[in-house]
Design a protein around this motif. Sequence first.
Motif, PDB file in Angstrom:
ATOM      1  N   TYR A 171      -9.511   2.864   4.907  1.00 47.13           N
ATOM      2  CA  TYR A 171      -8.102   2.508   4.724  1.00 47.13           C
ATOM      3  C   TYR A 171      -7.614   1.549   5.821  1.00 47.13           C
ATOM      4  O   TYR A 171      -8.196   1.428   6.887  1.00 47.13           O
ATOM      5  N   THR A 172      -6.496   0.871   5.520  1.00 44.97           N
ATOM      6  CA  THR A 172      -5.816   0.019   6.495  1.00 44.97           C
ATOM      7  C   THR A 172      -4.352   0.437   6.537  1.00 44.97           C
ATOM      8  O   THR A 172      -3.677   0.405   5.513  1.00 44.97           O
ATOM      9  N   LEU A 173      -3.874   0.859   7.679  1.00 43.72           N
ATOM     10  CA  LEU A 173      -2.466   1.219   7.875  1.00 43.72           C
ATOM     11  C   LEU A 173      -2.179   1.058   9.356  1.00 43.72           C
ATOM     12  O   LEU A 173      -2.270   2.005  10.136  1.00 43.72           O
ATOM     13  N   ASN A 174      -1.863  -0.184   9.742  1.00 46.40           N
ATOM     14  CA  ASN A 174      -1.728  -0.502  11.160  1.00 46.40           C
ATOM     15  C   ASN A 174      -0.768  -1.660  11.387  1.00 46.40           C
ATOM     16  O   ASN A 174      -0.505  -2.451  10.484  1.00 46.40           O
ATOM     17  N   GLN A 175      -0.336  -1.767  12.629  1.00 41.54           N
ATOM     18  CA  GLN A 175       0.420  -2.924  13.065  1.00 41.54           C
ATOM     19  C   GLN A 175      -0.553  -4.083  13.252  1.00 41.54           C
ATOM     20  O   GLN A 175      -1.694  -3.896  13.660  1.00 41.54           O
ATOM     21  N   THR A 176      -0.116  -5.292  12.910  1.00 41.56           N
ATOM     22  CA  THR A 176      -0.906  -6.495  13.152  1.00 41.56           C
ATOM     23  C   THR A 176      -0.170  -7.328  14.199  1.00 41.56           C
ATOM     24  O   THR A 176       0.834  -6.879  14.762  1.00 41.56           O
ATOM     25  N   TYR A 222       2.767  -5.603   9.886  1.00 48.53           N
ATOM     26  CA  TYR A 222       1.848  -4.501   9.631  1.00 48.53           C
ATOM     27  C   TYR A 222       1.226  -4.675   8.258  1.00 48.53           C
ATOM     28  O   TYR A 222       1.702  -5.455   7.434  1.00 48.53           O
ATOM     29  N   GLU A 223       0.145  -3.952   8.042  1.00 47.57           N
ATOM     30  CA  GLU A 223      -0.542  -4.013   6.764  1.00 47.57           C
ATOM     31  C   GLU A 223      -0.844  -2.605   6.285  1.00 47.57           C
ATOM     32  O   GLU A 223      -1.037  -1.685   7.085  1.00 47.57           O
ATOM     33  N   ALA A 224      -0.856  -2.457   4.960  1.00 45.17           N
ATOM     34  CA  ALA A 224      -1.138  -1.151   4.360  1.00 45.17           C
ATOM     35  C   ALA A 224      -1.965  -1.353   3.102  1.00 45.17           C
ATOM     36  O   ALA A 224      -1.564  -2.081   2.195  1.00 45.17           O
ATOM     37  N   SER A 225      -3.106  -0.733   3.083  1.00 43.85           N
ATOM     38  CA  SER A 225      -3.997  -0.777   1.931  1.00 43.85           C
ATOM     39  C   SER A 225      -4.794   0.525   1.926  1.00 43.85           C
ATOM     40  O   SER A 225      -5.537   0.804   2.863  1.00 43.85           O
TER      41      SER A 225
END
Length: 170
Positions: free
Chosen positions: A49-54, A78-81
């Motif tokens: 998964y991706t759930l973080n600040q960029t 941020y990104e969320a996938s």
Amino acid sequence: MPNEKLLRANVKITAHYPEAIADINAPKVAELNNSTLGFNISCAIEDSYTLNQTDSDTDDSLSICDIGNVETATFINYEASLDGFRDADVAANGVYNLFWRLFKAKGVPFILVKRIGAPNTIEYAEGETVSLFTVETDNSIDLVEDGSMLRLGARFKPQGNAAINVKVVA
């Protein structure tokens, strides 16, 4: 929090309807643990998964008082996938179908909450550090590969409001 080793089971991700949390900068224990408006989807999420600040957007405008180059953060990005497992029986109760029901439709707003460091089965507690991300569901993707589990690729559009590493309040 006890000295838990950072294992996959020590990451909790929950999805909340926006009305569940009044202020993402000061989430309350009762709001985060509300099982009517928030859902623990941790066990349905694939490890990638991706759930973080960029990287944040910045501004490099200078005043006449600045001696050197200046760069000021302006917006948090941020990104969320999330890729979640699906149950073969769409009528079955369980976290796999919960994940599918929550994220299959486009345009549904959520606040995704991530906590690292305590088992994902433990409820949120005062003083814990969490990150909250406002998102809206985008077009989901059916992830089908030979010989692998059925999965739903939940894709999200960031809604511009995130609270990174904030403390849960009473």
